[in-house]
Design a protein around this motif. Structure first.
Motif, PDB file in Angstrom:
ATOM      1  N   UNK A 132       6.222 -11.294   6.805  1.00 46.39           N
ATOM      2  CA  UNK A 132       5.762 -11.807   5.509  1.00 46.39           C
ATOM      3  C   UNK A 132       4.313 -11.447   5.196  1.00 46.39           C
ATOM      4  N   UNK A 133       3.484 -11.258   6.211  1.00 52.60           N
ATOM      5  CA  UNK A 133       2.085 -10.914   5.946  1.00 52.60           C
ATOM      6  C   UNK A 133       1.883  -9.442   5.602  1.00 52.60           C
ATOM      7  N   UNK A 134       2.950  -8.641   5.712  1.00 50.99           N
ATOM      8  CA  UNK A 134       2.814  -7.200   5.484  1.00 50.99           C
ATOM      9  C   UNK A 134       3.392  -6.772   4.139  1.00 50.99           C
ATOM     10  N   UNK A 135       3.739  -7.749   3.283  1.00 53.93           N
ATOM     11  CA  UNK A 135       4.382  -7.405   2.009  1.00 53.93           C
ATOM     12  C   UNK A 135       3.447  -6.682   1.043  1.00 53.93           C
ATOM     13  N   UNK A 136       2.205  -7.165   0.940  1.00 53.28           N
ATOM     14  CA  UNK A 136       1.270  -6.538  -0.006  1.00 53.28           C
ATOM     15  C   UNK A 136       1.116  -5.058   0.337  1.00 53.28           C
ATOM     16  N   UNK A 137       0.915  -4.804   1.620  1.00 56.20           N
ATOM     17  CA  UNK A 137       0.777  -3.421   2.080  1.00 56.20           C
ATOM     18  C   UNK A 137       2.052  -2.628   1.801  1.00 56.20           C
ATOM     19  N   UNK A 138       3.199  -3.230   2.072  1.00 58.31           N
ATOM     20  CA  UNK A 138       4.473  -2.535   1.842  1.00 58.31           C
ATOM     21  C   UNK A 138       4.667  -2.231   0.359  1.00 58.31           C
ATOM     22  N   UNK A 139       4.364  -3.201  -0.499  1.00 60.83           N
ATOM     23  CA  UNK A 139       4.512  -2.984  -1.941  1.00 60.83           C
ATOM     24  C   UNK A 139       3.548  -1.900  -2.423  1.00 60.83           C
ATOM     25  N   UNK A 140       2.327  -1.929  -1.893  1.00 63.85           N
ATOM     26  CA  UNK A 140       1.367  -0.887  -2.285  1.00 63.85           C
ATOM     27  C   UNK A 140       1.847   0.496  -1.838  1.00 63.85           C
ATOM     28  N   UNK A 141       2.484   0.529  -0.680  1.00 65.64           N
ATOM     29  CA  UNK A 141       2.971   1.797  -0.153  1.00 65.64           C
ATOM     30  C   UNK A 141       4.145   2.364  -0.965  1.00 65.64           C
ATOM     31  N   UNK A 142       4.935   1.495  -1.568  1.00 69.35           N
ATOM     32  CA  UNK A 142       6.099   2.008  -2.310  1.00 69.35           C
ATOM     33  C   UNK A 142       5.808   2.203  -3.800  1.00 69.35           C
ATOM     34  N   UNK A 143       4.736   1.537  -4.281  1.00 70.26           N
ATOM     35  CA  UNK A 143       4.418   1.543  -5.717  1.00 70.26           C
ATOM     36  C   UNK A 143       4.337   2.974  -6.281  1.00 70.26           C
ATOM     37  N   UNK A 144       5.096   3.217  -7.349  1.00 68.69           N
ATOM     38  CA  UNK A 144       5.036   4.519  -8.010  1.00 68.69           C
ATOM     39  C   UNK A 144       5.789   5.630  -7.296  1.00 68.69           C
ATOM     40  N   UNK A 145       6.479   5.301  -6.191  1.00 64.55           N
ATOM     41  CA  UNK A 145       7.128   6.361  -5.414  1.00 64.55           C
ATOM     42  C   UNK A 145       8.651   6.302  -5.466  1.00 64.55           C
ATOM     43  N   UNK A 146       9.197   5.332  -6.220  1.00 64.81           N
ATOM     44  CA  UNK A 146      10.664   5.235  -6.256  1.00 64.81           C
ATOM     45  C   UNK A 146      11.184   5.552  -7.658  1.00 64.81           C
ATOM     46  N   UNK A 147      12.478   5.887  -7.714  1.00 64.00           N
ATOM     47  CA  UNK A 147      13.138   6.215  -8.979  1.00 64.00           C
ATOM     48  C   UNK A 147      13.133   4.990  -9.889  1.00 64.00           C
ATOM     49  N   UNK A 148      13.115   5.213 -11.195  1.00 61.55           N
ATOM     50  CA  UNK A 148      13.062   4.111 -12.167  1.00 61.55           C
ATOM     51  C   UNK A 148      14.276   3.186 -12.034  1.00 61.55           C
ATOM     52  N   UNK A 149      15.432   3.753 -11.648  1.00 64.06           N
ATOM     53  CA  UNK A 149      16.631   2.911 -11.550  1.00 64.06           C
ATOM     54  C   UNK A 149      16.942   2.465 -10.114  1.00 64.06           C
ATOM     55  N   UNK A 150      15.998   2.693  -9.205  1.00 59.84           N
ATOM     56  CA  UNK A 150      16.228   2.221  -7.825  1.00 59.84           C
ATOM     57  C   UNK A 150      16.157   0.687  -7.803  1.00 59.84           C
ATOM     58  N   UNK A 151      17.024   0.083  -6.993  1.00 56.60           N
ATOM     59  CA  UNK A 151      17.013  -1.369  -6.835  1.00 56.60           C
ATOM     60  C   UNK A 151      16.231  -1.706  -5.562  1.00 56.60           C
ATOM     61  N   UNK A 152      15.383  -2.719  -5.663  1.00 59.03           N
ATOM     62  CA  UNK A 152      14.576  -3.147  -4.507  1.00 59.03           C
ATOM     63  C   UNK A 152      14.998  -4.563  -4.132  1.00 59.03           C
TER      64      UNK A 152
END
Lengths: 291, 291
Positions: B72-92
């Protein structure tokens, strides 16, 4: 070899011992003694005992081993019921989860501590109760703690009685160990009585919530294991709480302080203390495999 | 059907989902993404993932489903790492044990709540961790709670994304249920986070005693089950304590009051209250079979 084992209170523990000794061919005859004739007949039909009786004199006359396996609050009555009715060389033992109170009760009823009485506690059981739940492997590799009486360095309890009880439990597959009653009660308060109290209290606390059904629906395997002991027999645990009261209250107080320390670490976001507590707990839990 | 599932953090949960989906033929390709290349290679060799990469852009480009499975403490980092790198219709989606904090983190990193993100929590697990402990049946008959965002009666989270995540977990054998994040966090604090805290604290308390070896030697099956969760991953539980802090502290306070009531009943020898608490707990525990 035991010629006749007489069991006062044929439940999970007494029934399982009877089955184990019969299976090993170590006991010729098992007699169940109790107040409820119908229950004794059912235990006989189930093959857990050879015969049952509500007459203590009849059930005890030929016994060379007597097992008291009643709830802790019923010891005085059980001792009064057996007093003067057994052979001089019969060995008496019991299976109570607290030992100082059993010794007190024996002194009260018999006037002094009977040298042929070996207080004992098989650390085994399930959350089920009654002879219907009995099975001969219950004590296999489990520990049985005997608490013979030692005064000023002298063992009051007869060496022959200790040997006979030790041999009996070993036949049932148990590992036998001796300690003093007060020490037994302190350790068991921490490892058995306290966890039961914590689990009973948690399940009751949740059961009183309005959304209890949802709460249990959202519960996972961890909760299931953690709360299994909360399905234990309420009367047995009421008695344990009352008869090992001082040791249990001390264990609860000690635990309360440590839990408060953990609570404060959570409240203050103290990551270091949380890691320290959780790591020390995990290391200890991993180390002991509870074979 | 999922063409590519990309898992951020291949451990027990992510690994078990990967195995379940591959076994069912529901997912063509599983890509593991993380910081530790050696661990990812090991997961690939073990057949838990098809390939692994430390490059988020490469690992996410073709993903139609992204699973965030980090502490749970690594979510901000994980979200920052994925931001802008996935397809518009990808489900998270994610698997965090607390949900309000995950939603907060997502809002912080993405600016607003992404409509294609479905916060989720599979209520399943063991005290073991790491992809080595993964197995495809982990979620079978277990509950997965999704907490899509609803504001003023309107569901912000995309219906299609909720459907896709629901379908995925059903393939893994889970029962899927929706609720709101705050409610999820309160219920889980009581049924999961609190029991873990109690078990960690008890084992740590005993581990700090001088006679710890004897204490554990005298422990029986009840103690073993009660304390199994104290072998859980310390870092994961540190994070849960800190990220679901308010709900956990409330649950602990509520429990503390009920435990104090039980303590007083023991101290005052109040047999009636003891029987009442124990019987209510046993009845509730017996009723729910936790299939």
């Amino acid at each position: 070899m035991i010629k006749q084992l007489s069991i006062i209170g044929v439940g999970l523990i007494g029934g399982s011992l009877a089955l184990a000794l019969k299976q090993a061919g170590y006991c010729e005859r098992v007699v169940g003694i109790g107040r409820n004739a119908a229950r004794l007949q059912a235990a006989e039909r189930a093959g857990v005992i050879d015969s049952g009786t509500t007459d203590y004199a009849a059930g005890l006359a030929a016994a060379d081993m007597i097992l008291v396996a009643v709830p802790l609050n019923a010891y005085v009555e059980a001792f009064e019921n057996i007093k003067g009715k057994f052979k001089a060389d019969a060995v008496i033992t019991d299976v109570g989860s607290a030992k100082a109170c059993v010794i007190d009760d024996a002194m009260k009823v018999f006037g002094k501590f009977p040298a042929n009485f070996v207080p004992g506690h098989p650390i085994a059981g399930t959350e089920k109760s009654g002879f219907e739940a009995a099975f001969p492997e219950l004590f296999r590799k489990r520990r049985v703690v005997l608490t013979p009486i030692v005064r000023q360095g002298l063992t009051i309890t007869s060496a022959g009685a200790i040997e006979a009880v030790t041999a009996m439990w070993r036949v049932a597959g148990a590992v036998v160990e001796n300690t003093d009653a007060e020490h037994h009660d302190r350790v068991l308060a921490a490892t058995s009585h306290l966890p039961h109290i914590l689990a009973f209290s948690l399940v009751d606390s949740l059961a009183r919530e309005n959304n209890v059904e949802e709460i249990f629906r959202f519960a996972a395997g961890g909760f299931r294991d953690f709360t299994r002991i909360a399905a234990s027999d309420p009367a047995v645990w009421r008695d344990i709480c009352l008869r090992n009261r001082e040791a249990l209250l001390q264990a609860l107080e000690h635990y309360g302080k440590d839990l408060q320390e953990l609570r404060n670490a959570i409240a203050h976001g103290d990551q270091g203390t949380l890691m320290e507590i959780f790591t020390r707990a995990k290391t200890a839990r991993d180390k002991f495999s509870f074979s």
